[in-house]
Design an enzyme around this catalytic site. Sequence first.
Site, short mmCIF file in Angstrom:
data_model
loop_
_atom_site.label_atom_id
_atom_site.label_comp_id
_atom_site.label_asym_id
_atom_site.label_seq_id
_atom_site.Cartn_x
_atom_site.Cartn_y
_atom_site.Cartn_z
N SER A 172 53.27 162.07 37.33
CA SER A 172 52.91 161.49 36.04
C SER A 172 53.30 162.37 34.85
O SER A 172 53.77 161.87 33.83
CB SER A 172 51.41 161.20 36.02
OG SER A 172 50.67 162.39 36.29
N TYR A 197 57.50 156.59 38.61
CA TYR A 197 57.00 155.56 37.69
C TYR A 197 58.15 154.88 36.94
O TYR A 197 57.95 153.87 36.29
CB TYR A 197 55.99 156.18 36.71
CG TYR A 197 54.84 156.83 37.45
CD1 TYR A 197 53.81 156.07 37.98
CD2 TYR A 197 54.81 158.22 37.66
CE1 TYR A 197 52.78 156.65 38.70
CE2 TYR A 197 53.79 158.82 38.37
CZ TYR A 197 52.77 158.03 38.89
OH TYR A 197 51.77 158.61 39.60
N GLU A 247 54.28 174.74 55.91
CA GLU A 247 53.50 173.49 55.81
C GLU A 247 54.29 172.32 56.39
O GLU A 247 53.77 171.49 57.14
CB GLU A 247 53.17 173.17 54.34
CG GLU A 247 52.01 173.99 53.76
CD GLU A 247 50.65 173.43 54.17
OE1 GLU A 247 50.60 172.51 55.02
OE2 GLU A 247 49.63 173.92 53.65
N LYS A 296 52.45 169.96 48.70
CA LYS A 296 51.87 169.45 47.46
C LYS A 296 51.22 170.60 46.73
O LYS A 296 50.32 171.27 47.26
CB LYS A 296 50.86 168.36 47.75
CG LYS A 296 50.15 167.85 46.51
CD LYS A 296 49.36 166.62 46.82
CE LYS A 296 48.62 166.11 45.60
NZ LYS A 296 47.89 164.88 45.89
N LYS A 335 41.92 172.20 42.26
CA LYS A 335 42.17 171.89 43.67
C LYS A 335 42.92 173.01 44.35
O LYS A 335 43.62 172.79 45.35
CB LYS A 335 42.94 170.56 43.75
CG LYS A 335 42.20 169.38 43.10
CD LYS A 335 42.89 168.05 43.39
CE LYS A 335 42.11 166.89 42.77
NZ LYS A 335 42.73 165.58 43.10
N ARG A 375 45.53 161.61 36.69
CA ARG A 375 44.06 161.73 36.80
C ARG A 375 43.39 160.90 35.70
O ARG A 375 42.29 160.38 35.91
CB ARG A 375 43.65 163.20 36.76
CG ARG A 375 44.12 163.93 38.03
CD ARG A 375 43.72 165.39 38.04
NE ARG A 375 44.35 166.07 39.20
CZ ARG A 375 44.34 167.38 39.37
NH1 ARG A 375 43.73 168.17 38.50
NH2 ARG A 375 44.93 167.91 40.44
N LYS A 423 55.93 167.56 46.17
CA LYS A 423 55.27 167.09 44.95
C LYS A 423 54.71 168.26 44.16
O LYS A 423 54.05 169.10 44.78
CB LYS A 423 54.15 166.13 45.36
CG LYS A 423 53.34 165.56 44.24
CD LYS A 423 52.32 164.61 44.81
CE LYS A 423 51.41 164.09 43.72
NZ LYS A 423 50.39 163.21 44.22
C1 PBG Z 1 45.58 163.22 44.85
C2 PBG Z 1 46.71 162.67 44.06
C3 PBG Z 1 47.32 163.32 42.97
C4 PBG Z 1 48.31 162.49 42.48
C5 PBG Z 1 48.33 161.37 43.30
N1 PBG Z 1 47.32 161.49 44.28
C6 PBG Z 1 47.14 164.65 42.45
C7 PBG Z 1 45.83 165.15 42.11
O1 PBG Z 1 45.05 164.51 41.39
O2 PBG Z 1 45.55 166.26 42.54
C8 PBG Z 1 49.14 162.79 41.29
C9 PBG Z 1 50.27 161.88 41.01
C10 PBG Z 1 50.85 162.03 39.68
O3 PBG Z 1 50.55 162.95 38.89
O4 PBG Z 1 51.68 161.16 39.36
N2 PBG Z 1 45.26 162.54 45.99
#
Ligand code: PBG
Length: 331
Positions: free
Chosen positions: A279, A318, A238, A198, A222, A208, A253
């Site tokens: 997203s 989605y 990983e 990730k 992050k 977010r 991801k």
């Molecule tokens: C973090 C989390 C993230 C997404 C889902 N769970 C990323 C983040 O905020 O660092 C992102 C999913 C998306 O963008 O569709 N636990």
Amino acid sequence: MSRYPATRMRRLRDSHFIRQLTSENTLSASDLILPLFVHEEARSVNVPSMPGVQRLSIDDCYRHAEQALTLGIPMIAVFPVVPADKKDANASEAENPDGIVPKVVAGLKQRLPELGIMTDVALDPYTSHGQDGITDEHGYVINDATIDILTRQALLQAASGSDVIAPSDMMDGRIGVIRQALEAANYPNTKLLAYAAKYASAFYGPFRDAVGSASKLGNSDKRSYQMNPANRREALREIALDIEEGADMVMVKPGMPYLDIVREASTNFAVPVFAYQVSGEYAMLHAAANNGWLDLNATALESLLAFKRAGAAGVLSYFSLTAAALLRQAH
Ligand code: PBG
């Protein structure tokens, strides 16, 4: 090797039947995982940066899940939206047995027992600072103390009936600890889907917004736990570690900008590899389509098929409901 005119590549492209017959990959509803945002409010509310996506009321969440099942989608992923007054520095709401996730999972399992339910193990929906773990006085996310909470969160999800536990936080060692805890608590068949690779990606922006962690995160990022987008070999390391620790499946991801990683993962490891079309990828296609620049349905289906070609067993997207409906019409 024979050359033109003995070889004409276009021979196998001139009609529908032969294109169908020679298709190397296919996309079907059974490849899809549908993410659903759910909140404890009476009404569903649109997410502005994700057209067609809502923060669902619990009843609407059940309705969407039922629709997914009807369309042949095998699994949904539940993401909680937690009100600001329930967030704190230690993510204590993540351990609430009456919290929204355990409640919705139990409700789904009761109503739709055959639908697969996946839950996210990470603290960001619950922390007042928006990080995926608990932090020290400098804002650094503390690995081992975070794992303790993640483990309790995972056990709570398993107890409520979650089929697939998906740690998405990128702490070191959490897969092994969670696997051991699940075995000890007698959940031998609860599956672990590790977000193994990730990346610290700017494509998560709209998510977010959807879960309300963007404003909490502020100017922080992050990058001390999510991976550097420059790295490919590190992803293989990983993934190898998570498999060794007991992951049944792995996730890459984001998706489309990281198709090379999906390909490498599926070539090098004999576990099912999933991709998360995040997203920002969804928002991009919608934004372009809204301007009349792209055909939304065609690009959505093409983007999903690309994951299959790259070697993914399935895609978290989605677009899942839309795509499943389109695939059904096409038959
Ligand atoms: C973090 C989390 C993230 C997404 C889902 N769970 C990323 C983040 O905020 O660092 C992102 C999913 C998306 O963008 O569709 N636990």
